[in-house]
Design a protein around this motif. Structure first.
Motif, PDB file in Angstrom:
ATOM      1  N   PRO A  94     -42.119  78.568  52.333  1.00 25.55           N
ATOM      2  CA  PRO A  94     -43.493  78.319  52.777  1.00 25.55           C
ATOM      3  C   PRO A  94     -44.456  78.389  51.586  1.00 25.55           C
ATOM      4  N   ASP A  95     -45.441  77.524  51.598  1.00 22.90           N
ATOM      5  CA  ASP A  95     -46.396  77.488  50.493  1.00 22.90           C
ATOM      6  C   ASP A  95     -47.563  78.419  50.782  1.00 22.90           C
ATOM      7  N   THR A  96     -48.069  79.002  49.740  1.00 25.55           N
ATOM      8  CA  THR A  96     -49.261  79.838  49.824  1.00 25.55           C
ATOM      9  C   THR A  96     -50.191  79.427  48.687  1.00 25.55           C
ATOM     10  N   PRO A  97     -51.473  79.730  48.810  1.00 25.10           N
ATOM     11  CA  PRO A  97     -52.380  79.405  47.711  1.00 25.10           C
ATOM     12  C   PRO A  97     -51.959  80.062  46.390  1.00 25.10           C
ATOM     13  N   ALA A  98     -51.445  81.269  46.447  1.00 27.29           N
ATOM     14  CA  ALA A  98     -51.024  81.957  45.221  1.00 27.29           C
ATOM     15  C   ALA A  98     -49.856  81.234  44.559  1.00 27.29           C
ATOM     16  N   GLN A  99     -48.899  80.781  45.345  1.00 28.83           N
ATOM     17  CA  GLN A  99     -47.766  80.030  44.780  1.00 28.83           C
ATOM     18  C   GLN A  99     -48.225  78.690  44.225  1.00 28.83           C
ATOM     19  N   ALA A 100     -49.102  78.014  44.942  1.00 28.80           N
ATOM     20  CA  ALA A 100     -49.612  76.723  44.481  1.00 28.80           C
ATOM     21  C   ALA A 100     -50.331  76.887  43.144  1.00 28.80           C
ATOM     22  N   ALA A 101     -51.067  77.971  42.978  1.00 33.89           N
ATOM     23  CA  ALA A 101     -51.783  78.214  41.726  1.00 33.89           C
ATOM     24  C   ALA A 101     -50.800  78.442  40.578  1.00 33.89           C
ATOM     25  N   ILE A 154     -47.980  75.997  35.674  1.00 33.12           N
ATOM     26  CA  ILE A 154     -46.772  75.474  35.023  1.00 33.12           C
ATOM     27  C   ILE A 154     -46.920  73.979  34.779  1.00 33.12           C
ATOM     28  N   ASP A 155     -47.456  73.267  35.763  1.00 28.59           N
ATOM     29  CA  ASP A 155     -47.640  71.819  35.629  1.00 28.59           C
ATOM     30  C   ASP A 155     -48.702  71.471  34.585  1.00 28.59           C
ATOM     31  N   GLU A 156     -49.764  72.278  34.497  1.00 28.87           N
ATOM     32  CA  GLU A 156     -50.802  72.031  33.489  1.00 28.87           C
ATOM     33  C   GLU A 156     -50.206  72.070  32.079  1.00 28.87           C
ATOM     34  N   TRP A 157     -49.250  72.938  31.882  1.00 31.65           N
ATOM     35  CA  TRP A 157     -48.593  73.059  30.579  1.00 31.65           C
ATOM     36  C   TRP A 157     -47.442  72.059  30.445  1.00 31.65           C
ATOM     37  N   GLY A 158     -47.109  71.358  31.539  1.00 34.31           N
ATOM     38  CA  GLY A 158     -46.006  70.403  31.513  1.00 34.31           C
ATOM     39  C   GLY A 158     -44.664  71.071  31.270  1.00 34.31           C
ATOM     40  N   MET A 159     -44.505  72.287  31.763  1.00 35.18           N
ATOM     41  CA  MET A 159     -43.339  73.090  31.403  1.00 35.18           C
ATOM     42  C   MET A 159     -42.204  73.087  32.408  1.00 35.18           C
ATOM     43  N   PHE A 160     -42.402  72.490  33.591  1.00 33.27           N
ATOM     44  CA  PHE A 160     -41.300  72.561  34.549  1.00 33.27           C
ATOM     45  C   PHE A 160     -40.014  71.926  34.017  1.00 33.27           C
ATOM     46  N   ILE A 177     -50.052  83.882  30.799  1.00 33.49           N
ATOM     47  CA  ILE A 177     -50.944  83.102  31.677  1.00 33.49           C
ATOM     48  C   ILE A 177     -50.481  83.194  33.124  1.00 33.49           C
ATOM     49  N   LEU A 178     -49.174  83.098  33.343  1.00 34.66           N
ATOM     50  CA  LEU A 178     -48.649  83.188  34.713  1.00 34.66           C
ATOM     51  C   LEU A 178     -48.803  84.601  35.273  1.00 34.66           C
ATOM     52  N   MET A 179     -48.608  85.605  34.435  1.00 34.74           N
ATOM     53  CA  MET A 179     -48.803  86.986  34.896  1.00 34.74           C
ATOM     54  C   MET A 179     -50.275  87.229  35.234  1.00 34.74           C
ATOM     55  N   ASP A 180     -51.185  86.688  34.435  1.00 35.69           N
ATOM     56  CA  ASP A 180     -52.615  86.816  34.726  1.00 35.69           C
ATOM     57  C   ASP A 180     -52.954  86.130  36.042  1.00 35.69           C
ATOM     58  N   GLN A 181     -52.368  84.945  36.279  1.00 37.88           N
ATOM     59  CA  GLN A 181     -52.600  84.233  37.530  1.00 37.88           C
ATOM     60  C   GLN A 181     -52.071  85.046  38.709  1.00 37.88           C
ATOM     61  N   LEU A 182     -50.908  85.635  38.538  1.00 36.05           N
ATOM     62  CA  LEU A 182     -50.323  86.465  39.594  1.00 36.05           C
ATOM     63  C   LEU A 182     -51.203  87.687  39.869  1.00 36.05           C
ATOM     64  N   ALA A 183     -51.742  88.290  38.813  1.00 34.32           N
ATOM     65  CA  ALA A 183     -52.633  89.439  38.994  1.00 34.32           C
ATOM     66  C   ALA A 183     -53.921  89.029  39.708  1.00 34.32           C
ATOM     67  N   GLN A 184     -54.388  87.820  39.444  1.00 35.30           N
ATOM     68  CA  GLN A 184     -55.601  87.308  40.072  1.00 35.30           C
ATOM     69  C   GLN A 184     -55.383  87.051  41.560  1.00 35.30           C
ATOM     70  N   ASP A 185     -54.203  86.601  41.935  1.00 32.36           N
ATOM     71  CA  ASP A 185     -53.885  86.292  43.337  1.00 32.36           C
ATOM     72  C   ASP A 185     -52.439  86.702  43.606  1.00 32.36           C
ATOM     73  N   PRO A 186     -52.201  87.991  43.885  1.00 27.54           N
ATOM     74  CA  PRO A 186     -50.829  88.489  44.033  1.00 27.54           C
ATOM     75  C   PRO A 186     -50.181  88.230  45.387  1.00 27.54           C
TER      76      PRO A 186
END
Length: 156
Positions: A49-56, A61-67, A101-110
């Motif tokens: 299931p998708d959540t806003p936190a996962q989408a962020a 990851i997509d912004e960095w083109g890293m997938f 960056i991903l850890m900061d995003q996770l901290a922002q929306d855990p």
């Protein structure tokens, strides 16, 4: 992408030999952390299931083109050799930055396992995922033998 060329020209052993204990420990932390983020990304495609936190997190990851790179370098169940090669790759500061960056995003929306509007939290999230997988399985079984199959053999 020709990842083989990168692997042939990278002196991974020398990188590891030059690294301090602290650098190796940090590379291990980055590798394990990025494996978690990669896993969430992949599981989204497997009916998680998708959540806003996962989408962020996926958006970062997509912004960095890293997938595509993470998909290549991170094995879900690595052999010792694969783990060691990945560890050498993650000695690079670039990946430490991505991890941060991903850890900061996770901290922002855990709330990665909380669906907005569902008060049951992670339990409801898990139930929704199991239900989605069951519906997919039941739909395939129904499509295989029902007389009321629609176009393309899909149950309607």
């Amino acid at each position: 992408m020709d990842w083989g060329l990168l692997q042939q020209n990278a002196d991974m052993v020398a990188q590891v030999l030059r690294a301090s204990d602290e650098e190796l420990m940090r590379a291990r932390e980055v590798l394990i952390g990025l494996r978690m983020f990669y896993g969430l990304y992949v599981l989204h495609g497997l009916l998680l299931p998708d959540t806003p936190a996962q989408a962020a997190l996926r958006q970062r990851i997509d912004e960095w083109g890293m997938f595509p790179f993470l998909d290549h370098v991170i094995a879900i169940n690595p052999s010792p050799r694969q783990f060691a090669e990945s560890l050498a790759v993650f000695l690079e500061p670039f990946f430490d930055g991505l991890h941060q960056i991903l850890m900061d995003q996770l901290a922002q929306d855990p709330d990665i396992f909380n669906i907005p509007g569902d008060e049951t939290g992670a339990l409801g999230f898990g139930k929704r995922w199991i239900r989605a997988m069951a519906e997919l399985t039941n739909g395939r079984q129904a499509a295989g033998g029902d007389a009321d199959d629609g176009p393309g053999g899909r149950s309607v």
